[in-house]
Design a protein around this motif. Structure first.
Motif, PDB file in Angstrom:
ATOM      1  N   VAL A  52       9.996  -1.666  28.537  1.00 44.89           N
ATOM      2  CA  VAL A  52       8.690  -2.324  28.648  1.00 44.89           C
ATOM      3  C   VAL A  52       7.670  -1.223  28.907  1.00 44.89           C
ATOM      4  CG1 VAL A  52       7.271  -4.037  29.843  1.00 44.89           C
ATOM      5  CG2 VAL A  52       9.733  -4.416  29.626  1.00 44.89           C
ATOM      6  N   ALA A  70       7.771  -2.171  21.397  1.00 45.35           N
ATOM      7  CA  ALA A  70       8.568  -2.650  22.532  1.00 45.35           C
ATOM      8  C   ALA A  70       7.737  -3.769  23.147  1.00 45.35           C
ATOM      9  CB  ALA A  70       8.785  -1.526  23.543  1.00 45.35           C
ATOM     10  N   ASP A  71       8.222  -4.362  24.236  1.00 45.14           N
ATOM     11  CA  ASP A  71       7.343  -5.254  24.988  1.00 45.14           C
ATOM     12  C   ASP A  71       6.262  -4.362  25.596  1.00 45.14           C
ATOM     13  OD1 ASP A  71       8.624  -7.704  24.578  1.00 45.14           O
ATOM     14  OD2 ASP A  71      10.090  -7.288  26.141  1.00 45.14           O
ATOM     15  N   THR A  72       5.006  -4.687  25.306  1.00 48.12           N
ATOM     16  CA  THR A  72       3.920  -3.840  25.799  1.00 48.12           C
ATOM     17  C   THR A  72       2.895  -4.688  26.546  1.00 48.12           C
ATOM     18  OG1 THR A  72       3.083  -3.983  23.526  1.00 48.12           O
ATOM     19  CG2 THR A  72       4.035  -1.889  24.197  1.00 48.12           C
ATOM     20  N   LEU A  73       2.474  -4.186  27.683  1.00 50.81           N
ATOM     21  CA  LEU A  73       1.512  -4.894  28.522  1.00 50.81           C
ATOM     22  C   LEU A  73       0.305  -3.982  28.709  1.00 50.81           C
ATOM     23  CD1 LEU A  73       1.113  -7.484  30.313  1.00 50.81           C
ATOM     24  CD2 LEU A  73       2.184  -6.241  32.173  1.00 50.81           C
ATOM     25  N   LYS A  94      15.846  -2.760  33.065  1.00 49.59           N
ATOM     26  CA  LYS A  94      15.139  -2.221  31.903  1.00 49.59           C
ATOM     27  C   LYS A  94      14.391  -0.946  32.304  1.00 49.59           C
ATOM     28  CE  LYS A  94      15.987  -6.015  29.465  1.00 49.59           C
ATOM     29  NZ  LYS A  94      16.802  -6.056  28.267  1.00 49.59           N
TER      30      LYS A  94
ATOM     31  N   TYR B 110      -7.921 -11.650  33.753  1.00 50.90           N
ATOM     32  CA  TYR B 110      -6.863 -11.139  32.878  1.00 50.90           C
ATOM     33  C   TYR B 110      -5.785 -12.204  32.672  1.00 50.90           C
ATOM     34  CZ  TYR B 110      -3.234  -8.065  31.024  1.00 50.90           C
ATOM     35  OH  TYR B 110      -2.276  -7.498  30.218  1.00 50.90           O
ATOM     36  N   PHE B 238       9.229 -11.103  28.622  1.00 57.12           N
ATOM     37  CA  PHE B 238       9.615  -9.703  28.425  1.00 57.12           C
ATOM     38  C   PHE B 238      11.124  -9.552  28.616  1.00 57.12           C
ATOM     39  CE2 PHE B 238       5.363  -7.486  29.736  1.00 57.12           C
ATOM     40  CZ  PHE B 238       4.796  -7.922  28.557  1.00 57.12           C
ATOM     41  N   GLY B 239      11.653  -8.553  27.922  1.00 53.16           N
ATOM     42  CA  GLY B 239      13.055  -8.216  28.131  1.00 53.16           C
ATOM     43  C   GLY B 239      14.018  -8.977  27.246  1.00 53.16           C
ATOM     44  N   TYR B 242      11.649  -9.494  21.977  1.00 54.59           N
ATOM     45  CA  TYR B 242      10.631 -10.035  21.074  1.00 54.59           C
ATOM     46  C   TYR B 242       9.531  -9.036  20.737  1.00 54.59           C
ATOM     47  CZ  TYR B 242      12.704 -14.606  21.922  1.00 54.59           C
ATOM     48  OH  TYR B 242      13.567 -15.657  21.992  1.00 54.59           O
ATOM     49  N   PHE B 243       9.487  -7.923  21.477  1.00 56.12           N
ATOM     50  CA  PHE B 243       8.436  -6.918  21.286  1.00 56.12           C
ATOM     51  C   PHE B 243       7.056  -7.556  21.379  1.00 56.12           C
ATOM     52  CE2 PHE B 243      11.693  -4.501  18.509  1.00 56.12           C
ATOM     53  CZ  PHE B 243      12.302  -4.019  19.656  1.00 56.12           C
ATOM     54  N   THR B 244       6.853  -8.275  22.453  1.00 57.07           N
ATOM     55  CA  THR B 244       5.579  -8.968  22.663  1.00 57.07           C
ATOM     56  C   THR B 244       4.513  -7.978  23.111  1.00 57.07           C
ATOM     57  OG1 THR B 244       6.854 -10.861  23.365  1.00 57.07           O
ATOM     58  CG2 THR B 244       4.508 -10.894  23.912  1.00 57.07           C
ATOM     59  N   HIS B 245       3.329  -8.123  22.545  1.00 60.35           N
ATOM     60  CA  HIS B 245       2.212  -7.288  22.985  1.00 60.35           C
ATOM     61  C   HIS B 245       1.206  -8.174  23.715  1.00 60.35           C
ATOM     62  CE1 HIS B 245      -0.659  -4.128  23.319  1.00 60.35           C
ATOM     63  NE2 HIS B 245      -1.541  -4.710  22.532  1.00 60.35           N
ATOM     64  N   VAL B 246       0.941  -7.820  24.957  1.00 59.04           N
ATOM     65  CA  VAL B 246       0.028  -8.602  25.793  1.00 59.04           C
ATOM     66  C   VAL B 246      -1.165  -7.732  26.164  1.00 59.04           C
ATOM     67  CG1 VAL B 246      -0.202  -9.913  27.936  1.00 59.04           C
ATOM     68  CG2 VAL B 246       1.987  -9.875  26.745  1.00 59.04           C
ATOM     69  N   THR B 247      -2.340  -8.217  25.894  1.00 59.95           N
ATOM     70  CA  THR B 247      -3.533  -7.440  26.235  1.00 59.95           C
ATOM     71  C   THR B 247      -4.644  -8.370  26.706  1.00 59.95           C
ATOM     72  OG1 THR B 247      -5.282  -5.999  25.381  1.00 59.95           O
ATOM     73  CG2 THR B 247      -4.212  -7.428  23.780  1.00 59.95           C
TER      74      THR B 247
END
Lengths: 284, 396
Positions: A52, A70-73, A94, B110, B238-239, B242-247
């Protein structure tokens, strides 16, 4: 041109192609950092599903988010490490990596940086130090060298730069290293080590910003900035025998600290086990 | 994927630890137990009066349930850590007061923008600034609504007693999970520190809901889409690869940033508003007493609703046709019901521990021919039955 790069660049498998091309300026050190990070992940054979990446605000926050697959924040300014702390507690198995800039992590986010190091939570921070606020137009940063010119120190900077790596080491991190974008292979090795350390790790990367920093400080060309890094880099072993005056304006590179200390999420889970044991709450 | 705290083992632990029955406890403790029953297994906070007992109770109880208590370096870090943890599948909560709530505002925005479920308890204290740190107040009504920047919806609930705090905290979690949104609990320093009898139910009597998770890969690829038409996207945690993008930047349905296309921003922000507007039945809640024939309507919320009820009962004894309307979800305001009640009323008194905040919201639903008056008190001491009754008599 872009298409050709995508098809020949071996690390492209780690990138979010729909987000490319990057927003980074030509000559920016961010590309080197992204490349080094991708190589470290590749070298360690870390599945991006086990990763992450968290970042804050600014040019360097863009390096891995959204570009790394990847999971991106992508969080608020300065708070990446605090967000990452929550992620790591939720996903202790992770790899949680923070990639962001000096303004983001060491200025507005300085408090979180110190306390994450103190807690020794297993997060890897790649802090890209380009001495300046790039995205907002080249303002003075807490890392701007003494005497340098920026848009908000147009005459000269009269403040002393923060020694990030030394400060984080003093705060209690398990692993701290500093390299420049002119030391790519050493940088990759350090990122690899940082990712493997169980505890808080920081890799500070001195990086060039020819557009906002170099241009105003007689280093318009990226290569000039890299030469500046090479000329002024001092290995940490040699720096130990140098006086503060001799070290003025130098970049101390190498491993600042590499040690074992109890790690936060491990301790937290251990504590929960003990408490549940104590109250007889474990599954019979 | 699983929402932590949802494991069958958790019910066993709760049953084992918290026997149903009557307990003598503080409002703050009731909030904490409500959170534990609702499935909260992650708390990140920073101590601040008069909210600290919530943190203390969570620090003591969470480890027993396999949950995590984190004392962060400040309030900003606390809410940040909550957002991070929520994306890994935790139900999360923090508690704070006045200045801490101010510090949390940016990341509250946010959470709205990234549609992250979390519960933020604001134990309101006197202000502005440090004010009377140990005293209660109801001055954060609009901070909850408009504290963060931009156009945003918010859901805020407000309990009227310690017992109510237990149930309203659970309800706050259920709203947060159902609508994938942050929910504010507007509690106050008076109830927070009042010790009273609080009935803890059996956990099986508690309705607990969990956020919608993606049903398939396709849904997971659109973490900010609207596949079910209710405005609430399933949340890919997450984990799970899924390769999630959060913004927090304006983003498309797939999560990727796009701050240049006006339509993308318009579509995103309007949907976030719509999911709150359209799902009124999920969160709308109010209480009414003697409103059928009331000529004088008292509107009150939170701690003040208790002396307000006392005043209305006394007024009834005196033959005054008084009634009481208590919004339990204060944002979005129950405007439709307020409008109906206002039509039937000759005079409306809005009682609150501030210099007039909810009254501004009430005014929007009241015609000019109705006498509208605030019953306000500041200084850290709650309104009394006598003080409100005097005002009722004054307009009778």
């Amino acid at each position: 041109m872009a298409k050709k790069i995508y098809s020949t660049y071996p690390m492209v498998k780690y990138l979010r192609k729909e987000a490319l091309p990057t927003a980074l300026c030509p000559g920016c050190g961010g590309g080197t950092v992204l490349n080094a990070f991708a190589n470290a992940i590749d070298g360690l054979k870390i599945d991006p599903k086990d990763l992450v990446v968290v970042s804050g605000i600014g040019c360097s926050a863009w390096i891995a988010s959204p570009y790394f697959l990847a999971d991106t924040l992508h969080t608020t300014h300065g708070r990446a490490i605090a967000f990452a702390t929550g992620v790591k507690v939720g996903l202790p198995d992770k790899k949680v990596v923070v990639i962001s800039g000096d303004g983001d992590l060491a200025s507005i986010g300085g408090n979180h940086l110190l306390h994450a190091a103190r807690r020794n939570i297993d997060i890897t921070v790649i802090l890209v130090n380009n001495f300046i606020y790039g995205m907002t137009g080249g303002q003075v940063a807490p890392t701007t060298p003494f005497g340098a010119k920026t848009t908000t120190s147009p005459y000269r900077n009269i403040e002393h730069p923060l020694q990030i790596s030394e400060t984080v080491a003093a705060a209690g991190a398990s692993y701290v290293a500093r390299w420049t974008t002119a030391h790519v292979y050493q940088l990759i090795e350090s990122i690899k080590k940082a990712l493997q350390v169980k505890g808080f790790s920081l890799v500070e990367v001195i990086s060039q910003c020819p557009v906002q920093y170099g241009r105003r400080n007689r280093m318009k060309e990226p290569a000039e900035m890299l030469r500046w890094f090479l000329k002024n880099s001092v290995p940490v072993s040699r720096a130990r025998n140098m006086s503060p005056e001799e070290l003025e304006g130098k970049f101390v590179i190498g491993e600042i600290v590499n040690r074992e200390r109890p790690e936060f999420t491990t301790e937290l889970n251990k504590l929960i086990d003990e408490v549940q044991e104590h109250f007889g709450l474990k599954e019979e | 994927m699983i929402i932590r705290g949802n494991e069958p083992d958790q019910i066993r632990l709760i049953k084992r630890l918290y026997k149903p029955g009557n307990y003598f406890m503080q409002g703050n403790e009731a909030v904490a137990y409500g959170a534990l029953f609702a499935g909260c297994r992650f708390y990140a906070g920073y101590p601040i009066t008069p909210s600290s007992e919530i943190a203390e109770t969570m620090a003591r109880e969470l480890p027993k349930l396999g949950g995590y208590y984190l004392q962060m370096e400040d309030e900003i870090g606390s809410i940040a850590a909550m957002v991070g943890a929520s994306w890994t599948g935790f139900k999360v909560m923090t508690a704070t007061a006045g200045p801490g709530f101010s510090l949390m505002q940016e990341n509250l925005g946010y959470a709205v923008m990234t549609e992250t479920p979390l519960v933020l308890v604001d134990v309101q204290r006197s202000g502005p600034s440090t004010g009377q740190a140990t005293k209660g107040a109801q001055g954060d009504f609009f901070q909850a609504r408009w504290g963060t920047h931009g156009d945003h919806p918010i859901v805020a609930v407000s309990p009227t007693s310690g017992q109510d705090a237990f149930w309203e905290t659970i309800r706050a979690f259920n709203i947060a999970e159902k609508l994938r949104t942050p929910v504010v609990v507007l509690f106050d320093g008076v109830l927070a520190h009042t010790r009273e009898q609080i009935k803890i139910p059996d956990v099986s009597e508690v309705e607990i809901t969990y956020r919608k998770l993606p049903e398939n890969e396709e849904e997971a690829k659109l973490p900010f889409g609207d596949p079910h038409g209710d405005g609430v996207p399933p949340m890919p945690l997450f984990g799970h690869g899924y390769f999630t993008h959060v913004t927090g930047s304006t983003h498309k349905e797939n999560g990727l940033r796009d701050v240049y296309t006006p339509e993308v921003h318009d579509r995103l922000v309007r949907r976030i508003h719509r999911k709150i507007e359209k799902n009124r039945e999920v969160y709308e809640k109010y209480e009414e007493h003697f409103t059928d024939d009331a000529e004088i309507l008292v509107v009150s919320w939170g701690v003040t609703a208790r002396p307000a009820l006392g005043a209305v009962l006394r007024a009834r004894e005196e033959g005054i046709k008084a009634g009481l309307f208590v919004p339990k979800t204060v944002h979005p305001f129950p405007g439709e019901r307020m409008r109906e009640l206002a039509k039937k009323s000759r005079a409306i008194l809005v009682a609150e521990m501030n210099l007039g905040q909810m009254i501004i919201e009430v005014e929007r639903y009241v015609n000019d021919d109705v006498l509208l008056k605030g019953v306000n008190k500041i200084g850290g001491v709650p309104l009394t039955v006598e003080e409100i009754l005097r005002e009722i008599r004054g307009v009778a």
